[in-house]
Design a protein around this motif. Structure first.
Motif, PDB file in Angstrom:
ATOM      1  N   VAL A  61      72.906 132.152  32.541  1.00 52.23           N
ATOM      2  CA  VAL A  61      72.233 133.277  31.888  1.00 52.23           C
ATOM      3  C   VAL A  61      72.889 134.581  32.323  1.00 52.23           C
ATOM      4  O   VAL A  61      73.151 134.792  33.514  1.00 52.23           O
ATOM      5  N   TYR A  62      73.123 135.461  31.357  1.00 46.04           N
ATOM      6  CA  TYR A  62      73.674 136.789  31.639  1.00 46.04           C
ATOM      7  C   TYR A  62      72.846 137.842  30.912  1.00 46.04           C
ATOM      8  O   TYR A  62      72.603 137.722  29.709  1.00 46.04           O
ATOM      9  N   PHE A  63      72.400 138.838  31.665  1.00 40.96           N
ATOM     10  CA  PHE A  63      71.685 139.972  31.092  1.00 40.96           C
ATOM     11  C   PHE A  63      72.680 141.106  30.884  1.00 40.96           C
ATOM     12  O   PHE A  63      73.472 141.416  31.782  1.00 40.96           O
ATOM     13  N   ASP A  70      78.929 151.920  31.194  1.00 38.46           N
ATOM     14  CA  ASP A  70      78.404 152.055  32.554  1.00 38.46           C
ATOM     15  C   ASP A  70      79.497 151.545  33.491  1.00 38.46           C
ATOM     16  O   ASP A  70      79.824 150.358  33.482  1.00 38.46           O
ATOM     17  N   TYR A  71      80.069 152.433  34.282  1.00 40.81           N
ATOM     18  CA  TYR A  71      81.212 152.077  35.130  1.00 40.81           C
ATOM     19  C   TYR A  71      80.787 151.500  36.483  1.00 40.81           C
ATOM     20  O   TYR A  71      81.634 151.283  37.357  1.00 40.81           O
ATOM     21  N   THR A  72      79.511 151.228  36.653  1.00 42.65           N
ATOM     22  CA  THR A  72      79.010 150.676  37.916  1.00 42.65           C
ATOM     23  C   THR A  72      79.579 149.277  38.162  1.00 42.65           C
ATOM     24  O   THR A  72      79.647 148.449  37.250  1.00 42.65           O
ATOM     25  N   PHE A  73      79.970 149.019  39.416  1.00 45.59           N
ATOM     26  CA  PHE A  73      80.471 147.696  39.805  1.00 45.59           C
ATOM     27  C   PHE A  73      79.347 146.895  40.463  1.00 45.59           C
ATOM     28  O   PHE A  73      78.684 147.375  41.377  1.00 45.59           O
ATOM     29  N   ASN A  74      79.120 145.678  39.995  1.00 47.05           N
ATOM     30  CA  ASN A  74      78.156 144.759  40.607  1.00 47.05           C
ATOM     31  C   ASN A  74      78.889 143.561  41.187  1.00 47.05           C
ATOM     32  O   ASN A  74      79.860 143.087  40.593  1.00 47.05           O
ATOM     33  N   LYS A  75      78.416 143.067  42.315  1.00 49.46           N
ATOM     34  CA  LYS A  75      79.056 141.889  42.913  1.00 49.46           C
ATOM     35  C   LYS A  75      78.687 140.613  42.154  1.00 49.46           C
ATOM     36  O   LYS A  75      79.453 139.641  42.157  1.00 49.46           O
ATOM     37  N   ASN A  76      77.524 140.598  41.542  1.00 41.96           N
ATOM     38  CA  ASN A  76      77.095 139.403  40.804  1.00 41.96           C
ATOM     39  C   ASN A  76      76.448 139.817  39.486  1.00 41.96           C
ATOM     40  O   ASN A  76      75.463 140.552  39.485  1.00 41.96           O
ATOM     41  N   TYR A  77      77.005 139.338  38.376  1.00 46.83           N
ATOM     42  CA  TYR A  77      76.473 139.676  37.057  1.00 46.83           C
ATOM     43  C   TYR A  77      75.633 138.555  36.458  1.00 46.83           C
ATOM     44  O   TYR A  77      74.955 138.760  35.463  1.00 46.83           O
ATOM     45  N   LYS A  78      75.700 137.372  37.059  1.00 47.55           N
ATOM     46  CA  LYS A  78      74.948 136.236  36.528  1.00 47.55           C
ATOM     47  C   LYS A  78      73.497 136.303  36.992  1.00 47.55           C
ATOM     48  O   LYS A  78      73.213 136.714  38.105  1.00 47.55           O
ATOM     49  N   THR A  79      72.586 135.890  36.117  1.00 46.81           N
ATOM     50  CA  THR A  79      71.160 135.872  36.459  1.00 46.81           C
ATOM     51  C   THR A  79      70.824 134.567  37.169  1.00 46.81           C
ATOM     52  O   THR A  79      71.059 133.481  36.627  1.00 46.81           O
ATOM     53  N   ASP A  80      70.281 134.676  38.379  1.00 42.93           N
ATOM     54  CA  ASP A  80      69.846 133.487  39.121  1.00 42.93           C
ATOM     55  C   ASP A  80      68.393 133.183  38.767  1.00 42.93           C
ATOM     56  O   ASP A  80      67.558 134.087  38.702  1.00 42.93           O
ATOM     57  N   TYR A  81      68.098 131.921  38.545  1.00 38.73           N
ATOM     58  CA  TYR A  81      66.719 131.522  38.254  1.00 38.73           C
ATOM     59  C   TYR A  81      66.510 130.081  38.684  1.00 38.73           C
ATOM     60  O   TYR A  81      67.477 129.334  38.905  1.00 38.73           O
ATOM     61  N   LEU A  82      65.247 129.686  38.800  1.00 37.70           N
ATOM     62  CA  LEU A  82      64.905 128.323  39.176  1.00 37.70           C
ATOM     63  C   LEU A  82      64.191 127.656  38.007  1.00 37.70           C
ATOM     64  O   LEU A  82      63.148 128.127  37.569  1.00 37.70           O
ATOM     65  N   ALA A  83      64.771 126.599  37.479  1.00 37.66           N
ATOM     66  CA  ALA A  83      64.152 125.870  36.367  1.00 37.66           C
ATOM     67  C   ALA A  83      63.288 124.745  36.927  1.00 37.66           C
ATOM     68  O   ALA A  83      63.780 123.878  37.651  1.00 37.66           O
ATOM     69  N   VAL A  84      61.993 124.777  36.625  1.00 31.71           N
ATOM     70  CA  VAL A  84      61.060 123.769  37.120  1.00 31.71           C
ATOM     71  C   VAL A  84      60.440 123.040  35.933  1.00 31.71           C
ATOM     72  O   VAL A  84      59.906 123.668  35.010  1.00 31.71           O
ATOM     73  N   GLU A  85      60.505 121.724  35.957  1.00 29.94           N
ATOM     74  CA  GLU A  85      59.982 120.899  34.865  1.00 29.94           C
ATOM     75  C   GLU A  85      58.523 121.215  34.569  1.00 29.94           C
ATOM     76  O   GLU A  85      57.701 121.371  35.480  1.00 29.94           O
TER      77      GLU A  85
END
Length: 324
Positions: free
Chosen positions: A169-171, A224-239
């Protein structure tokens, strides 16, 4: 006339970078080797979604918004947007790399194009081995640095490329440079806007030898010229549990992985709810209506429908989208 869960006829878009996975993977009823996009729910001017079935078949989304207003949209959404449906839902098949691009924020888009801005998100549904997305910068970059790289045709040296897999996922808030890489199929949820500033198109040309228009000057003040170390969205998928992927002022998107039967309650929401089936096949039941949502299909639940039962015989996944 009563509202019910609504399916729309997809609007297909041929693109220079498109492929045929919308047909072969998502089983869309379209032919062609460069079909890049399936617009599932659209109120973009001149590109309205049309109801596919039931008593409202043939009505456009715009017509429904005007007839039913807050019954369809939710009072809070209607008060904020009137009869302009605020989200655009797509499936995208990138056989080749898309152009490097950026979208303006609400202020710039209103000023320049009398449009909403274009905050969006991606949910990766399929990715070939080694497929990559481009999101943001890989180092600290000033506006001046960016212009030097643009002039020297070395822009890719400062851009952040990431290998992806199903479920990533990417926002993408307005201003963040981005591009979908070849070999990726994804769901895209975004504000209702078709404003894109194309920055770099890999020096490619069409069959007539023409390159596509670039919007380098317009993009300068939109980035937006801001630098981020991580662009991916972390999430926990629970059944059998609803997990939040993105929660922003423009939309909330949840993931629901499940098997068997679940009851979903929307009493506390003052909004329509959209479901995208990103795995398996899901049956919907509500107020006497039954509908099946297959992999790659989308359905719109009017704001007046507050409870729905979903069931699946196999492991399935839904994206659930609404506005807070």
């Amino acid at each position: 006339m009563n509202l019910y869960p609504l399916k729309f006829n997809p609007i297909f878009k041929e693109r220079i970078w498109g492929g045929n996975k919308l047909q072969t993977l998502l089983h869309k009823d379209v032919s062609g080797e460069t079909i890049g996009e399936s617009w599932e729910i659209s109120d973009v001017k001149g590109e309205p979604s049309v109801v596919a079935e039931g008593a409202l078949k043939g009505k456009t989304l715009q017509e429904l918004s005007e007839i039913f207003q807050s019954e369809l949209l939710g009072k809070k959404v209607y008060d904020a947007f009137g009869t302009k449906f605020p989200l655009l839902i797509k499936y995208i098949d990138a056989k080749r790399d898309l152009s490097i691009q950026v979208h303006p924020n609400d202020t710039l888009a209103k000023e320049r194009h009398n449009s909403f801005g274009k905050t969006e998100m991606w949910y990766v549904m399929q990715a070939d081995e080694g497929a990559k997305l481009m999101v943001g910068f890989n180092q600290k970059v000033s506006k001046e640095d960016y212009q030097v790289h643009l002039k020297n045709n070395t822009l890719t040296e400062i851009l952040n490329f990431q290998k992806v897999k199903k479920g990533d996922v990417y926002f993408l808030p307005t201003g963040r440079v981005h591009a979908i890489g070849g070999g990726i199929v994804l769901a895209e949820i975004q504000q209702t806007s078709d404003i894109t500033y194309r920055i770099f198109d890999w020096n490619r040309v069409d069959a007539a030898g023409n390159s596509r228009e670039l919007h380098t000057d317009l993009a300068l003040d939109a980035i937006d010229y801001t630098f981020n170390k991580n662009y991916k969205t972390d999430y926990l998928a629970v059944e059998n549990t609803t997990s939040t992927l993105v929660d922003c002022p423009y939309f909330t998107t949840n993931l629901i992985p499940f098997t068997g039967e679940l009851t979903l309650n929307h009493d506390e929401k003052d909004s329509f709810v959209i479901y995208l089936c990103v795995k398996g096949n899901v049956a919907f039941k509500t107020q006497g209506y039954k509908e099946t949502l297959s992999f790659g299909e989308t359905i719109l639940l009017p704001a007046t429908i507050k409870n729905i039962k979903i069931s699946a015989d196999e492991a399935s996944e839904l994206l659930e989208v609404y506005i807070k």
